[in-house]
Design a protein around this motif. Structure first.
Motif, PDB file in Angstrom:
ATOM      1  N   PHE A  66      34.766  42.735  37.719  1.00  0.00           N
ATOM      2  CA  PHE A  66      34.342  42.321  39.063  1.00  0.00           C
ATOM      3  C   PHE A  66      33.223  41.291  38.981  1.00  0.00           C
ATOM      4  CE2 PHE A  66      35.792  46.682  40.646  1.00  0.00           C
ATOM      5  CZ  PHE A  66      37.065  46.185  40.908  1.00  0.00           C
ATOM      6  N   VAL A  67      32.316  41.477  38.025  1.00  0.00           N
ATOM      7  CA  VAL A  67      31.213  40.525  37.879  1.00  0.00           C
ATOM      8  C   VAL A  67      31.753  39.150  37.512  1.00  0.00           C
ATOM      9  CG1 VAL A  67      29.233  39.950  36.427  1.00  0.00           C
ATOM     10  CG2 VAL A  67      29.473  42.247  37.339  1.00  0.00           C
ATOM     11  N   VAL A  68      32.699  39.082  36.594  1.00  0.00           N
ATOM     12  CA  VAL A  68      33.276  37.798  36.183  1.00  0.00           C
ATOM     13  C   VAL A  68      33.994  37.143  37.355  1.00  0.00           C
ATOM     14  CG1 VAL A  68      35.023  36.731  34.697  1.00  0.00           C
ATOM     15  CG2 VAL A  68      33.459  38.429  33.764  1.00  0.00           C
ATOM     16  N   VAL A  69      34.780  37.918  38.081  1.00  0.00           N
ATOM     17  CA  VAL A  69      35.535  37.367  39.212  1.00  0.00           C
ATOM     18  C   VAL A  69      34.602  36.909  40.322  1.00  0.00           C
ATOM     19  CG1 VAL A  69      37.162  37.977  41.036  1.00  0.00           C
ATOM     20  CG2 VAL A  69      37.619  38.656  38.696  1.00  0.00           C
ATOM     21  N   ILE A  70      33.590  37.703  40.632  1.00  0.00           N
ATOM     22  CA  ILE A  70      32.657  37.353  41.697  1.00  0.00           C
ATOM     23  C   ILE A  70      31.852  36.112  41.319  1.00  0.00           C
ATOM     24  CG2 ILE A  70      30.574  38.129  42.889  1.00  0.00           C
ATOM     25  CD1 ILE A  70      31.810  40.969  42.748  1.00  0.00           C
ATOM     26  N   THR A  71      31.424  36.032  40.071  1.00  0.00           N
ATOM     27  CA  THR A  71      30.659  34.871  39.632  1.00  0.00           C
ATOM     28  C   THR A  71      31.507  33.605  39.680  1.00  0.00           C
ATOM     29  OG1 THR A  71      29.372  36.301  38.181  1.00  0.00           O
ATOM     30  CG2 THR A  71      29.253  33.942  37.771  1.00  0.00           C
ATOM     31  N   SER A  72      32.732  33.702  39.203  1.00  0.00           N
ATOM     32  CA  SER A  72      33.595  32.518  39.251  1.00  0.00           C
ATOM     33  C   SER A  72      33.979  32.169  40.682  1.00  0.00           C
ATOM     34  CB  SER A  72      34.844  32.730  38.391  1.00  0.00           C
ATOM     35  OG  SER A  72      35.580  33.827  38.871  1.00  0.00           O
ATOM     36  N   GLY A  73      34.121  33.165  41.546  1.00  0.00           N
ATOM     37  CA  GLY A  73      34.419  32.889  42.955  1.00  0.00           C
ATOM     38  C   GLY A  73      33.264  32.226  43.677  1.00  0.00           C
TER      39      GLY A  73
END
Length: 158
Positions: free
Chosen positions: A11-18
């Motif tokens: 979730f952290v990776v997805v949220i950061t990239s989003g």
């Protein structure tokens, strides 16, 4: 516990990239955190939620016909239920009280949950940083009473 840490890392990776593309990271984190807390650790939950959102497309015209004034009562009840958590704030610490107040007051004034969270978290960080710097000078922190009784709904607890 190990699987949930991998899920949160995802979730952290997805949220950061989003957020690089200007997407709102706050809602996706809250929804994901609630899903993991409820026991969803695979991607199947997202597929099922996506299916329900697809079905909701067909109900959107019916729900759009409900006038905004008819929704106001439900929003007031939801707001009152959310305000219950304000009693858990530690009002003996100035930084907690001010940041909590700003979080609550900025959200409706700006029509944005994100701006309210930014105001509250930013104020907390600035105040705690200033208090930390002042502690090196030898000044006492305002309202910093770690062992003071906590006031909850008019009752004093230790």
């Amino acid at each position: 516990v190990l699987m949930s840490s991998y899920t949160m890392l995802n979730f952290v990776v997805v949220i950061t990239s989003g957020s690089i593309f200007g997407l709102s990271p706050i809602t996706s984190y809250i929804e994901s955190g609630a899903g993991v807390e409820a026991g969803a650790k695979t991607g199947l939950t997202a597929v099922i939620c996506g299916f329900y959102f697809f079905i909701a497309i067909f109900f959107a015209p019916i729900l759009a016909s409900i006038p905004p004034w008819a929704i106001g009562g439900a929003l007031i009840i939801v707001g009152a239920l959310m305000a219950r958590s304000l009693t858990k704030l530690n009002f003996n610490r100035v930084s907690h009280a001010v940041s909590g107040f700003l979080t609550v007051i900025v959200m409706p004034l700006t029509y944005s949950i994100a701006y309210g969270l930014i105001a509250g978290i930013g104020t907390y960080m600035v105040m705690e940083g200033v208090f930390w710097i002042l502690s090196f000078v030898g000044l006492e922190l305002p309202g910093d009473e770690e062992n003071a009784p906590k006031q909850i709904m008019g009752k004093s607890f230790r």
